[in-house]
Design a protein around this motif. Structure first.
Motif, short mmCIF file in Angstrom:
data_model
loop_
_atom_site.label_atom_id
_atom_site.label_comp_id
_atom_site.label_asym_id
_atom_site.label_seq_id
_atom_site.Cartn_x
_atom_site.Cartn_y
_atom_site.Cartn_z
N LEU A 19 38.69 35.78 43.41
CA LEU A 19 40.07 36.11 43.05
C LEU A 19 41.06 35.36 43.93
CD1 LEU A 19 42.09 37.94 41.50
CD2 LEU A 19 41.74 39.65 43.28
N LYS A 20 40.78 35.32 45.25
CA LYS A 20 41.77 34.75 46.16
C LYS A 20 41.71 33.24 46.20
CE LYS A 20 42.89 38.64 48.94
NZ LYS A 20 42.71 39.43 50.14
N ASP A 21 40.57 32.69 45.79
CA ASP A 21 40.45 31.23 45.76
C ASP A 21 39.54 30.83 44.59
OD1 ASP A 21 40.25 28.57 46.12
OD2 ASP A 21 39.41 28.65 48.15
N PRO A 44 44.92 37.66 37.29
CA PRO A 44 44.78 37.43 38.74
C PRO A 44 46.06 37.69 39.51
CG PRO A 44 43.65 35.71 37.53
CD PRO A 44 44.36 36.56 36.50
N GLU A 45 47.22 37.32 38.93
CA GLU A 45 48.46 37.52 39.71
C GLU A 45 48.75 39.02 39.88
OE1 GLU A 45 48.24 35.85 36.84
OE2 GLU A 45 49.93 36.22 35.49
N ALA A 92 48.79 40.97 43.51
CA ALA A 92 49.95 41.78 43.90
C ALA A 92 49.51 43.19 44.27
CB ALA A 92 50.96 41.83 42.74
N TRP A 93 48.56 43.70 43.51
CA TRP A 93 48.04 45.06 43.72
C TRP A 93 47.40 45.16 45.10
CZ3 TRP A 93 43.34 48.03 43.58
CH2 TRP A 93 43.46 49.32 43.06
N LEU A 94 46.57 44.15 45.43
CA LEU A 94 45.90 44.15 46.73
C LEU A 94 46.93 43.99 47.85
CD1 LEU A 94 42.69 42.01 46.16
CD2 LEU A 94 42.90 44.48 46.31
N GLY A 95 47.96 43.18 47.59
CA GLY A 95 48.99 42.98 48.59
C GLY A 95 49.73 44.28 48.88
N GLU A 96 49.94 45.05 47.83
CA GLU A 96 50.71 46.28 47.96
C GLU A 96 49.88 47.40 48.61
OE1 GLU A 96 52.39 49.72 45.01
OE2 GLU A 96 51.97 47.75 44.16
#
Lengths: 196, 179
Positions: free
Chosen positions: B46-48, B102-103, B107-111
């Motif tokens: 997901l991140k890369d 993915p975006e 965002a979900w993981l960031g939050e």
């Protein structure tokens, strides 16, 4: 979708009209009844609206032109399969995302020339027998398959026993000669009267 | 006397069956994948997305595969627990981001924070089908040999963690280290 929304709003209006009609009656009980009626009515209407929606939205996801033979096999197969998200719907009827994915998967496998047996095997390997509306007959499901017949036989046996016992309780009382003579006399007089 | 007793007994049996039926969750379908090899996959991270991750890489380790998505409401409930358990370090948690953008997922993981060692993107849900996913979140405990030993359908609860996942993971790790 827009169509179904319109349906819903029409229903909402009719529900309001109904409840307003009730409100003209004085008394709290009527109010409460009107409220309940309104709720029931909306439930019924929302359910019927969702039937309309599901009828409208069933379409293949992929962009390839639908092949009638494939679609026919898919329709037949998916009638026999359960949607795991909304468990009382078949894979054919369900609008759940997963059902659409699975229909697409089945479509691809049909195109790849897999047999129905192979496709069902593919699905039960992943989701278990639960995906089948017709569970396979095996020791674990004997009770399910044969239980009703066992109950039926047991019921019949009980019924026969009961009827037989009742019959045994009644003693046959043969007519005496005098009774018979009286019966015949009565019968013959009755039939004569009928003729007259 | 028996005349009155028989209906009572039948009623009693019926009540017991109905009570058991009420207590069961019809959405919990026993997975046929328990004690079977975890289906192989190789998916972009997901991140890369230029890097991939496959289930094969986890051979020899006990790990959790948690199926999640940003659109999944119960995942949000589960998330703080996963973060707590990941911090505990008993078993590494990997994410299968199921049918998500993915975006949105990032965002979900960031939050909410990221409990996963890494997440992979199952954009079309094809790997989800292989794993018999039908309601995210779902969590699989996979052993050193790549066999699924436990599956939790729906969010992991503290109860499930304490009574099933953690003891089983520790047991598997102990077995693995003595072998």
């Amino acid at each position: 979708m827009i169509n179904s929304l319109r349906y819903l709003s029409v229903f909402r209006v009719s529900a309001v009209v109904f409840s307003n009609g009730h409100r003209s009656n004085p008394g709290d009980a009527d109010e409460a009844e009107g409220g309940l009626f309104k709720i029931l009515l909306s439930v019924v209407l929302i359910c019927s609206a969702s039937i309309v929606v599901s009828a409208q939205l069933r379409r293949p996801v992929s962009n390839d032109p639908p092949d009638p033979a494939v679609e026919q096999r898919l329709a037949k197969l998916s009638q026999e399969l359960r949607c795991l998200v909304c468990q009382n719907e078949t894979l054919a009827d369900s609008r759940a995302d997963l059902a659409e994915d699975l229909r697409d998967e089945i479509r691809t496998q049909i195109r790849a020339g897999k047999s129905d047996q192979e496709i069902i095997g593919f699905l039960t390997q992943r989701y278990g027998d639960f995906i089948l509306y017709r569970p396979p007959v095996r020791p674990k499901t004997y009770l399910l398959w044969f239980g009703p017949f066992v109950l039926l036989l047991a019921g019949l046996a009980l019924l026969f026993r009961y009827v037989k016992r009742r019959r045994d309780m009644i003693e046959e009382q043969p007519l005496s000669k005098a009774d018979r003579a009286q019966v015949e006399k009565l019968l013959s007089s009755a039939s004569r009267k009928e003729i007259v | 006397m028996t005349r009155y007793l028989i209906p009572l007994v039948i009623f009693g049996v019926l009540v017991v069956f109905l009570a058991i039926g009420l207590g069961r969750d019809p959405h919990e379908v026993p997975s046929p994948l328990i004690n079977k090899a975890a289906p192989a996959f190789k998916l972009p991270q997901l991140k890369d997305p230029s890097k991939s991750f496959s289930a094969e890489e986890m051979r020899g380790r006990v790990w959790l595969l948690n199926v999640w998505a940003s659109w999944c409401i119960s995942c949000r409930d589960e998330h703080p627990l996963l973060i707590e358990y990941a911090r505990g370090g008993a078993v590494p948690i990997y994410g299968l981001n199921y049918k998500d953008k993915p975006e949105d997922a990032l965002a979900w993981l960031g939050e909410l924070g990221d409990p996963y060692v890494l997440s992979v993107s199952d954009l079309d849900g094809r790997i989800g089908i292989d794993y018999g996913v039908y309601g995210a979140p779902e969590t699989y405990l996979i052993d050193q040999q790549g066999v699924i030993r436990f599956k939790q359908i729906g969010p992991v609860t503290p109860d499930v963690w304490r009574k099933s996942i953690l003891p089983l993971a520790q047991e598997l790790n102990r077995q693995g280290s003595t072998r």
